[in-house]
Design an enzyme around this catalytic site. Structure first.
Site, PDB file in Angstrom:
ATOM      1  N   CYS A 235       0.832  -1.211   0.000  1.00  0.00           N
ATOM      2  CA  CYS A 235       0.000   0.000   0.000  1.00  0.00           C
ATOM      3  C   CYS A 235       0.863   1.257   0.000  1.00  0.00           C
ATOM      4  CB  CYS A 235      -0.900   0.039   1.232  1.00  0.00           C
ATOM      5  SG  CYS A 235      -2.044  -1.322   1.353  1.00  0.00           S
TER       6      CYS A 235
HETATM    7  C1  BEZ Z   1       0.567  -4.528   1.837  1.00  0.00           C
HETATM    8  O1  BEZ Z   1       0.111  -3.444   1.505  1.00  0.00           O
HETATM    9  O2  BEZ Z   1       1.754  -4.770   1.781  1.00  0.00           O
HETATM   10  C2  BEZ Z   1      -0.364  -5.617   2.292  1.00  0.00           C
HETATM   11  C3  BEZ Z   1      -1.554  -5.303   2.902  1.00  0.00           C
HETATM   12  C4  BEZ Z   1      -2.371  -6.325   3.337  1.00  0.00           C
HETATM   13  C5  BEZ Z   1      -2.012  -7.636   3.118  1.00  0.00           C
HETATM   14  C6  BEZ Z   1      -0.830  -7.925   2.474  1.00  0.00           C
HETATM   15  C7  BEZ Z   1       0.003  -6.929   2.042  1.00  0.00           C
END
Ligand code: BEZ
Length: 261
Positions: free
Chosen positions: A88
């Site tokens: 994210c």
């Molecule tokens: C991420 O943004 O890295 C992420 C968020 C939720 C689950 C897995 C990865």
């Protein structure tokens, strides 16, 4: 998919009361009494061409009414599973760097992440630092998943595991909405896979060019490439419209033309 997800914060077990929406499809699956239940029992259908549902929300830029925020403009609403997560962070940084590209296309940006405002503010500072950018668009605080449920930004795996996990995380959804507030394109990505910003801009270019020039775009098209005359237009009419020498008929049903950028 659920195994990718960070553990829910204890406060996430408390959901907001359910807003009543007009029933358009059967209620979501039932959840065990006493466990967190989604705030929206019945969702509007989010078909291409349907009006993007309105909502009120807290954002990093203050309280908004979504329809007022997007009024008269193209808009992109994109969701994230959680603040302070690695994928994210890269996505929000990349979207922030493309502010000028979205502005050139007249597209208002708004993000969503399933945390509250105090976390958003700190996370935005991190994103700016890590990605060397400046996040200037609002990010909706959706800790109670009100908007996530309204827009069906939830995976079935997560819903099935809600009794065990206590909360459903938000997937990576993209909604492209036109100035009449109609949903024109959706993309749904799992939490494990970051999106592609070039593809997001490419589909906006295709939609906007199609609206302006009455053409459709072929596989892997990018702005400036040849476009396709839709089946509803005869080759004769296409030649009148786009120029006698500007329609290439490969088959009676496959006609290319070029309308520039
Ligand atoms: C991420 O943004 O890295 C992420 C968020 C939720 C689950 C897995 C990865």
């Amino acid at each position: 998919m659920a195994s990718f997800l960070p553990r829910a914060a204890p406060c996430a077990l408390r959901f907001a009361t359910r807003p009543v929406l007009r029933a358009q499809r059967p209620a979501a699956p039932l959840f065990r009494r006493g466990f967190a239940t989604p705030p929206v029992a019945e969702q509007p259908r989010l078909r291409l061409g349907s009006v993007a549902p309105n909502f009120q929300a807290k954002t990093t830029h203050g309280d908004i009414d979504f329809h007022k925020y997007i009024e008269g403009s193209w808009a992109i609403l994109f969701s994230h599973p959680a603040d302070f997560t690695p994928v994210c962070t890269t996505e929000l940084g990349a979207f922030a760097k493309l502010k000028g590209e979205f502005e050139n296309r007249g597209v208002k940006m708004i993000g969503l992440s399933a945390n509250d405002l105090s976390q958003h503010d700190q996370w935005v500072s991190d994103i700016n630092e890590v990605c060397n950018t400046n996040v200037t668009f609002p990010i909706i605080a959706d800790a109670d998943r009100k908007v996530a449920y309204l827009y069906d930004m939830i995976s079935q795996d997560d819903l099935d595991n809600i009794a065990k996990k206590g909360i459903a995380f938000t997937i990576r959804a993209v909604y492209i909405i036109d100035p009449s507030k109609k949903i024109r394109l959706t993309m749904l990505y799992p939490a494990s896979t970051g999106r592609n910003t070039s593809e997001v801009l490419r589909v906006i270019d295709s939609l906007q060019l199609g609206d302006k020039k009455g053409v459709v775009t072929p596989i892997d098209w990018t702005s400036g490439d040849d476009v396709i005359v839709p089946p509803s237009v005869s080759t004769e009419d296409a030649r009148k419209k786009f120029g006698q020498d500007n329609v290439r008929e490969v088959k009676p049903y496959l006609r290319f033309t070029n309308v520039g950028k």
